[in-house]
Write an enzyme that holds these catalytic residues in place. Structure first.
Site, PDB file in Angstrom:
ATOM      1  N   HIS A 100       0.923  -1.087  -0.270  1.00 44.64           N
ATOM      2  CA  HIS A 100       0.119  -0.288  -0.390  1.00 44.64           C
ATOM      3  C   HIS A 100       0.729   1.270   0.341  1.00 44.64           C
ATOM      4  O   HIS A 100       0.871   1.996  -1.032  1.00 44.64           O
ATOM      5  CB  HIS A 100      -1.159   0.043   1.112  1.00 44.64           C
ATOM      6  CG  HIS A 100      -1.617   1.550   1.198  1.00 44.64           C
ATOM      7  ND1 HIS A 100      -3.652   1.276   1.694  1.00 44.64           N
ATOM      8  CD2 HIS A 100      -1.049   2.811   2.105  1.00 44.64           C
ATOM      9  CE1 HIS A 100      -3.704   2.266   1.433  1.00 44.64           C
ATOM     10  NE2 HIS A 100      -2.466   3.257   1.708  1.00 44.64           N
ATOM     11  N   GLU A 101       1.970   1.215   1.013  1.00 43.55           N
ATOM     12  CA  GLU A 101       2.802   2.539   0.966  1.00 43.55           C
ATOM     13  C   GLU A 101       3.770   2.727  -0.472  1.00 43.55           C
ATOM     14  O   GLU A 101       3.935   3.697  -0.668  1.00 43.55           O
ATOM     15  CB  GLU A 101       3.524   2.364   1.955  1.00 43.55           C
ATOM     16  CG  GLU A 101       3.019   2.680   3.615  1.00 43.55           C
ATOM     17  CD  GLU A 101       1.557   3.570   4.027  1.00 43.55           C
ATOM     18  OE1 GLU A 101       2.122   4.738   3.516  1.00 43.55           O
ATOM     19  OE2 GLU A 101       0.450   3.347   4.304  1.00 43.55           O
ATOM     20  N   HIS A 104       2.390   4.010  -2.539  1.00 44.96           N
ATOM     21  CA  HIS A 104       2.148   5.376  -3.161  1.00 44.96           C
ATOM     22  C   HIS A 104       3.458   6.687  -3.556  1.00 44.96           C
ATOM     23  O   HIS A 104       3.193   7.295  -4.272  1.00 44.96           O
ATOM     24  CB  HIS A 104       1.932   6.221  -1.101  1.00 44.96           C
ATOM     25  CG  HIS A 104       0.885   6.020  -0.815  1.00 44.96           C
ATOM     26  ND1 HIS A 104      -0.350   6.746  -1.064  1.00 44.96           N
ATOM     27  CD2 HIS A 104      -0.023   5.378   0.240  1.00 44.96           C
ATOM     28  CE1 HIS A 104      -1.636   6.198  -1.072  1.00 44.96           C
ATOM     29  NE2 HIS A 104      -1.296   5.892   0.173  1.00 44.96           N
TER      30      HIS A 104
END
Length: 189
Positions: A100-101, A104
């Site tokens: 998820h991170e 980004h």
């Protein structure tokens, strides 16, 4: 150990691409933190294979506090993870939070500034990691939940966070009840 496997995979896969300088690795304090560092490397290897070019690795730290599991700082190419939630949810971190991170960071590198969980980020989550693009985690946060202090209003007792309590004590803020509209006051101890 897994880290040795990832190093072997990395050296084998980066020979196909041009070499990109990497930040110095951060020391890990626990096996869980080492597992996250390995997961970061594995996620980058997957991303490089899917995108067809080498990617600069981010700096990683375990200094995040509060209820967030992780946070990405795209302009700094930096990841921060919550060490308390990590120790309690290792599998979720390595399989969901890390990708998820990283998405980004990848989204910023590929598309520039976009909405944090916009269509570009969602597309990367699905395409590279095969994950549903969820914006929040469902981990138990009772161990990192901020302490609340009892306050009084016309309705009865209301809890304020320690941060809001400190603002009241310093005279920087006053809070009123959303139901009755009366000012909240600290309960006598």
């Amino acid at each position: 150990m897994l880290s040795q496997l990832f190093r072997t995979l990395k050296s084998a896969s980066t020979s196909e691409y041009h070499q990109v300088s990497e930040p110095q690795p951060q020391p890990a304090d626990s096996e869980a933190q080492l597992a996250v560092l390995d997961a970061v490397e594995l996620c980058y290897l997957k991303a490089e294979a899917a995108l067809g070019h080498a990617l600069k690795r981010p700096s990683v730290s375990f200094t995040l506090r509060g209820r967030s599991a992780g946070t990405a700082h795209p302009t700094e190419n930096r990841l921060r993870f919550n060490p308390v939630l990590l120790e309690q949810n290792l599998h979720t971190f390595t399989h969901e939070v890390v990708p998820h991170e990283i998405c980004h960071l990848l989204c910023f590198q590929l598309h520039g500034k976009t909405r944090p969980h916009g269509k570009e980020w969602q597309s990367l989550m699905r395409r590279i990691y095969g994950l549903a693009p969820r914006t929040t985690h469902s981990m138990d946060i009772s161990s990192v939940k901020p302490r609340a202090l009892p306050y009084q209003c016309g309705c009865g007792e209301v809890e304020l966070s320690i941060r809001r309590h400190n603002k009241v004590m310093r005279g920087q803020a006053k809070y009123q009840c959303r139901r009755c509209g009366k000012l909240l006051s600290p309960q006598p101890s």
